[in-house]
Each structure stands twice: as C-alpha cells, then as structure tokens.
Design a protein around this motif. Structure first.
Motif, PDB file in Angstrom:
ATOM      1  N   ASP A 230       0.821  -1.214   0.000  1.00 18.65           N
ATOM      2  CA  ASP A 230       0.000   0.000   0.000  1.00 18.65           C
ATOM      3  C   ASP A 230       0.848   1.254   0.000  1.00 18.65           C
ATOM      4  OD1 ASP A 230       0.904  -0.487   2.595  1.00 18.65           O
ATOM      5  OD2 ASP A 230      -0.810   0.491   3.528  1.00 18.65           O
TER       6      ASP A 230
ATOM      7  N   ASP B  16      -2.357  -4.676  -1.675  1.00 22.89           N
ATOM      8  CA  ASP B  16      -2.867  -4.022  -0.467  1.00 22.89           C
ATOM      9  C   ASP B  16      -3.489  -2.681  -0.838  1.00 22.89           C
ATOM     10  OD1 ASP B  16      -3.441  -3.518   2.162  1.00 22.89           O
ATOM     11  OD2 ASP B  16      -1.365  -3.399   2.848  1.00 22.89           O
ATOM     12  N   GLU B  17      -4.727  -2.457  -0.412  1.00 21.87           N
ATOM     13  CA  GLU B  17      -5.449  -1.203  -0.669  1.00 21.87           C
ATOM     14  C   GLU B  17      -5.383  -0.829  -2.149  1.00 21.87           C
ATOM     15  OE1 GLU B  17      -7.206   0.617   1.422  1.00 21.87           O
ATOM     16  OE2 GLU B  17      -6.527   0.172   3.448  1.00 21.87           O
TER      17      GLU B  17
ATOM     18  N   THR C 238      -7.359   0.449  -4.418  1.00 19.92           N
ATOM     19  CA  THR C 238      -7.970   1.644  -5.013  1.00 19.92           C
ATOM     20  C   THR C 238      -7.752   2.908  -4.182  1.00 19.92           C
ATOM     21  OG1 THR C 238     -10.097   1.144  -3.951  1.00 19.92           O
ATOM     22  CG2 THR C 238      -9.721   0.248  -6.146  1.00 19.92           C
ATOM     23  N   GLN C 239      -6.770   2.880  -3.324  1.00 21.89           N
ATOM     24  CA  GLN C 239      -6.495   4.025  -2.455  1.00 21.89           C
ATOM     25  C   GLN C 239      -6.189   5.276  -3.291  1.00 21.89           C
ATOM     26  OE1 GLN C 239      -4.172   3.632   1.497  1.00 21.89           O
ATOM     27  NE2 GLN C 239      -2.637   4.209   0.010  1.00 21.89           N
TER      28      GLN C 239
ATOM     29  N   HIS D  34     -11.175  -2.709  -9.747  1.00 22.17           N
ATOM     30  CA  HIS D  34     -11.752  -3.931  -9.175  1.00 22.17           C
ATOM     31  C   HIS D  34     -12.041  -4.952 -10.277  1.00 22.17           C
ATOM     32  CE1 HIS D  34     -11.955  -2.592  -5.090  1.00 22.17           C
ATOM     33  NE2 HIS D  34     -12.761  -1.588  -5.339  1.00 22.17           N
TER      34      HIS D  34
ATOM     35  N   ASP E 194      -8.397  -5.015   1.931  1.00 22.39           N
ATOM     36  CA  ASP E 194      -9.132  -3.760   1.818  1.00 22.39           C
ATOM     37  C   ASP E 194     -10.064  -3.594   3.009  1.00 22.39           C
ATOM     38  OD1 ASP E 194      -9.942  -1.353   0.668  1.00 22.39           O
ATOM     39  OD2 ASP E 194     -10.167  -2.246  -1.324  1.00 22.39           O
ATOM     40  N   GLN E 195     -10.505  -2.348   3.194  1.00 19.28           N
ATOM     41  CA  GLN E 195     -11.436  -2.051   4.282  1.00 19.28           C
ATOM     42  C   GLN E 195     -12.876  -2.313   3.886  1.00 19.28           C
ATOM     43  OE1 GLN E 195     -10.747   1.585   6.588  1.00 19.28           O
ATOM     44  NE2 GLN E 195      -8.897   1.946   5.396  1.00 19.28           N
TER      45      GLN E 195
END
Length: 225
Positions: A85, A153-154, A156-157, A168, A185-186
């Motif tokens: 990330d 990790d993450e 689409t941040q 995605h 992801d969150q």
C-alpha cells in the motif's frame, strides 16, 4: 490446492501478537478479499503471504508446498507479485522507467490500455504523481507480471470512483485456473461485471488479528449498525 494459504499463522510486531493463529486460503481462479478495518490484521496477513513479514509459528503454503522459509525475493522469482500500500513505485524514476522495470522489452501496452491516464505522464517522475496516479502505476506491476499469485494491499487508495470500479474489474479478471488474486481492503469491492463477473469472490474477514468469517462474498452479512 492451487493457490496460496496461511495455516495457523502467528505474527508478532515486537512484543505484540498481530495474528492469532490465522488460517485462510486463496485458491486459483478466485478473487480473495482480506477484509477488515485498520488494525484488523489484514495487511499483516497479506505481508505474511508475500514473505515480507516472518511468521512466529504456523505455515505459508503455495500450491500445497510449504514455503514458510522462502524469503520474499525467492517467492517473487517463482511468480508471486506483491503490490504494497505504500512505497510501491520508484519515485525518482519516470513513469516509463517504472513500467520498463516490469517489462524490459517495452511491451507495456496492456497497462496503458487499462490506465490510459498514465500515457501522457510517461516522461514524469513517479514521485510527482497524485496518490491515485501512483496507485495506477503500482498496479501495472500486477497487470504486466507473469505471476500466478498476485497480492495487492489497498488497491484503489486515492482513486476516483470510476477508476476504482475499473480497477476492481481488472483484478477480478486476472484470476484464472492457475492464478489467484488476493486483495486487502477495508471494504468489499462491488460485484464484478462482464467477463470478470464469472470470477468467484471469496472473503476472509479479520478482526483484531483473527478470522471471524470465511466464505463467498454473497454470504457475508453487513455488520449491525
């Protein structure tokens, strides 16, 4: 099993245990989501799979073979692509030079087709890009690598909603009979559409370093409140 998995994995950050006997599998042909809030252990689990964090105990298996003792560079040489990330691009190099590190032959048309926003930025140093642009550039590694295990990790941040949706779908589309894709992801990504809609989406939800749910995305119930 074709893919990658953790078995009874314990990981410590100093004196604190970050993973408490985590077991999870990411099979080939599926998009696997390690879901959880900050501090849940999702990034730690992803880094344990990548080999950038050692296990205190337990095992990492790749296609059923124990690779717990293999360092990160050996896992990468054997077809594992890890996109962290942070610090996922070489900021002092141009966008083109970053892409050339993935494909020295200059064959990075697939990446520019996926992220045409990068084409006018090819001469720019990566460190001058916005957060979302740097994320696109980092994800080009996953698009260009000849990898059978892709860990992100993450993903689409910092991206706008349309670019995030495209990302995605791209990641779901990378999963195949001999390729597994794992994202931390969150939030659960939207259901894939088009060809990527045939991809199975598996979820391992983590809380406080433990898995509290494993199953298909459709089975996951929203948390109350």
């Amino acid at each position: 099993m074709m893919g990658i998995e953790l078995r009874d994995a314990h990981v410590h950050h100093g004196p604190l245990e970050a993973l408490h006997g985590v077991t999870l599998a990411a099979p080939a042909g599926a998009l696997t989501v390690l879901l959880g809030r900050n501090g849940s252990g999702r990034t730690t689990a992803l880094r344990a799979l990548a080999g950038t964090l050692p296990l205190s105990s337990g095992a990492v298996l790749r296609d059923g073979r124990d690779i717990t003792g293999s360092p990160a560079h050996e896992r990468a040489a054997r077809g594992l692509c890890f996109v962290p990330d942070r610090q996922a691009v070489f900021s002092s190099l141009t966008v083109a030079q970053n892409l050339e590190l993935c494909r020295a032959d200059g064959g990075f048309g697939r990446a520019l087709a996926a992220y045409p926003e990068l084409r006018p930025l090819l001469p720019r140093r990566a460190g001058t890009l916005s957060g979302g642009e740097q994320r696109m550039l980092a994800l080009c590694r996953a698009l260009l690598a000849r990898a059978s295990v892709i860990l992100v990790d993450e993903p689409t941040q910092g991206m706008s909603p349309p670019v995030a949706a495209r990302t995605h779908a791209l990641l779901a589309g990378l999963a195949g009979p001999e390729t597994c894709v794992v994202v931390a992801d969150q939030r659960l990504p939207p259901a894939p559409r088009g060809d990527a809609g045939r991809t199975v989406v598996l979820v391992h939800e983590l809380r406080r370093g433990a898995v509290v749910f494993s199953g298909e995305a459709a089975e996951l119930r929203p948390a109350p409140g």
